[in-house]
Design a protein around this motif. Structure first.
Motif, PDB file in Angstrom:
ATOM      1  N   GLN A   1       0.861  -1.186   0.000  1.00 58.17           N
ATOM      2  CA  GLN A   1       0.000   0.000   0.000  1.00 58.17           C
ATOM      3  C   GLN A   1       0.893   1.230   0.000  1.00 58.17           C
ATOM      4  OE1 GLN A   1      -3.454  -0.005  -0.001  1.00 58.17           O
ATOM      5  NE2 GLN A   1      -3.439   2.219  -0.142  1.00 58.17           N
ATOM      6  N   ALA A   2       0.851   1.988  -1.092  1.00 50.76           N
ATOM      7  CA  ALA A   2       1.630   3.214  -1.194  1.00 50.76           C
ATOM      8  C   ALA A   2       0.757   4.406  -0.847  1.00 50.76           C
ATOM      9  CB  ALA A   2       2.191   3.367  -2.596  1.00 50.76           C
ATOM     10  N   SER A   3       1.335   5.373  -0.161  1.00 52.27           N
ATOM     11  CA  SER A   3       0.593   6.572   0.218  1.00 52.27           C
ATOM     12  C   SER A   3       1.553   7.737   0.384  1.00 52.27           C
ATOM     13  CB  SER A   3      -0.182   6.331   1.517  1.00 52.27           C
ATOM     14  OG  SER A   3       0.702   6.040   2.586  1.00 52.27           O
TER      15      SER A   3
ATOM     16  N   LEU B   1       6.787   9.649   1.011  1.00 56.62           N
ATOM     17  CA  LEU B   1       5.936   8.549   0.585  1.00 56.62           C
ATOM     18  C   LEU B   1       6.148   7.361   1.517  1.00 56.62           C
ATOM     19  CD1 LEU B   1       6.462   8.634  -3.293  1.00 56.62           C
ATOM     20  CD2 LEU B   1       4.894   9.985  -1.877  1.00 56.62           C
ATOM     21  N   SER B   2       5.099   6.590   1.703  1.00 55.35           N
ATOM     22  CA  SER B   2       5.163   5.398   2.538  1.00 55.35           C
ATOM     23  C   SER B   2       4.714   4.188   1.739  1.00 55.35           C
ATOM     24  CB  SER B   2       4.260   5.545   3.775  1.00 55.35           C
ATOM     25  OG  SER B   2       4.651   6.642   4.566  1.00 55.35           O
ATOM     26  N   CYS B   3       5.335   3.067   2.015  1.00 61.12           N
ATOM     27  CA  CYS B   3       4.947   1.793   1.408  1.00 61.12           C
ATOM     28  C   CYS B   3       4.826   0.784   2.540  1.00 61.12           C
ATOM     29  CB  CYS B   3       5.982   1.346   0.394  1.00 61.12           C
ATOM     30  SG  CYS B   3       5.620  -0.253  -0.381  1.00 61.12           S
ATOM     31  N   ALA B   4       3.617   0.331   2.778  1.00 61.66           N
ATOM     32  CA  ALA B   4       3.372  -0.604   3.864  1.00 61.66           C
ATOM     33  C   ALA B   4       3.030  -1.978   3.312  1.00 61.66           C
ATOM     34  CB  ALA B   4       2.226  -0.099   4.740  1.00 61.66           C
TER      35      ALA B   4
ATOM     36  N   VAL C   1       8.351   1.122   4.382  1.00 62.34           N
ATOM     37  CA  VAL C   1       9.492   1.741   3.714  1.00 62.34           C
ATOM     38  C   VAL C   1       9.078   3.133   3.276  1.00 62.34           C
ATOM     39  CG1 VAL C   1      10.961   1.654   1.661  1.00 62.34           C
ATOM     40  CG2 VAL C   1      10.571  -0.421   3.002  1.00 62.34           C
ATOM     41  N   TYR C   2       9.966   4.089   3.499  1.00 60.53           N
ATOM     42  CA  TYR C   2       9.685   5.481   3.190  1.00 60.53           C
ATOM     43  C   TYR C   2      10.563   5.978   2.052  1.00 60.53           C
ATOM     44  CZ  TYR C   2       7.702   5.171   7.879  1.00 60.53           C
ATOM     45  OH  TYR C   2       6.990   4.798   8.984  1.00 60.53           O
TER      46      TYR C   2
ATOM     47  N   CYS D   1       5.511   1.608  -5.270  1.00 63.74           N
ATOM     48  CA  CYS D   1       6.482   0.808  -4.540  1.00 63.74           C
ATOM     49  C   CYS D   1       6.378  -0.640  -5.003  1.00 63.74           C
ATOM     50  CB  CYS D   1       6.305   0.921  -3.030  1.00 63.74           C
ATOM     51  SG  CYS D   1       4.752   0.328  -2.347  1.00 63.74           S
ATOM     52  N   ALA D   2       7.471  -1.342  -4.870  1.00 67.51           N
ATOM     53  CA  ALA D   2       7.562  -2.720  -5.340  1.00 67.51           C
ATOM     54  C   ALA D   2       8.441  -3.512  -4.379  1.00 67.51           C
ATOM     55  CB  ALA D   2       8.136  -2.753  -6.751  1.00 67.51           C
ATOM     56  N   ALA D   3       8.261  -4.819  -4.396  1.00 74.49           N
ATOM     57  CA  ALA D   3       9.043  -5.681  -3.519  1.00 74.49           C
ATOM     58  C   ALA D   3       9.425  -6.969  -4.233  1.00 74.49           C
ATOM     59  CB  ALA D   3       8.274  -5.994  -2.236  1.00 74.49           C
ATOM     60  N   VAL D   4      10.536  -7.517  -3.825  1.00 75.20           N
ATOM     61  CA  VAL D   4      11.009  -8.800  -4.360  1.00 75.20           C
ATOM     62  C   VAL D   4      11.769  -9.501  -3.241  1.00 75.20           C
ATOM     63  CG1 VAL D   4      13.175  -7.837  -5.269  1.00 75.20           C
ATOM     64  CG2 VAL D   4      12.220  -9.915  -6.279  1.00 75.20           C
ATOM     65  N   PRO D   5      11.637 -10.812  -3.116  1.00 74.67           N
ATOM     66  CA  PRO D   5      12.425 -11.501  -2.090  1.00 74.67           C
ATOM     67  C   PRO D   5      13.905 -11.165  -2.225  1.00 74.67           C
ATOM     68  CG  PRO D   5      10.792 -12.983  -2.979  1.00 74.67           C
ATOM     69  CD  PRO D   5      10.750 -11.742  -3.823  1.00 74.67           C
TER      70      PRO D   5
END
Length: 125
Positions: free
Chosen positions: A4-6, A19-22, A78-79, A95-99
């Motif tokens: 969730q980006a905000s 910006l925040s990424c939860a 993550v900010y 925002c994006a994530a990867v192992p």
């Protein structure tokens, strides 16, 4: 992993936004997390990334010295602190994530497994 980006909004040049990424229901401790942006008519481009195993950060040259990527102590958010904003920073930010074990260079969109919905950042001159 649901992201969730905000934090986006309208800002004058020279201003700041954070910006925040939860991550829902988990932490980022075993993931690399990145921020990308996409301006109208342009491809999505890498902005910054932070590794999950020690927090090493990477930035595109155009934001070095102005943007800072970080995570909270619980590694649940993550900010992206954006200072001295410029009109050319105007874009939708994702925002994006990867192992962590799958992290490569992080520069390309297809390297990332999970994406948030995007938050609009508009910088007026």
């Amino acid at each position: 992993v649901q992201l969730q980006a905000s934090g986006g909004g309208l800002m004058q040049a020279g201003g700041s936004l954070r910006l925040s990424c939860a991550a829902s229901g988990r932490t980022f401790s075993s993931y690399a997390v990145g921020w990308f942006r996409q301006a109208p008519g342009k491809e999505r481009e890498f902005v910054a990334a932070i590794r999950g195993n020690g927090g090493v950060a990477y930035y595109v040259d155009s934001v070095k010295g102005r943007f800072t990527i970080s995570d909270d102590n619980a590694e649940s958010t993550v900010y992206l602190q954006m200072n001295n904003l410029k009109p050319e920073d105007t874009a939708v930010y994702y925002c994006a994530a990867v192992p962590e074990g799958d992290y490569n260079s992080g520069w390309t969109v297809d390297e990332w497994d999970y994406w948030g919905q995007g938050t609009q950042v508009t910088v007026s001159s």
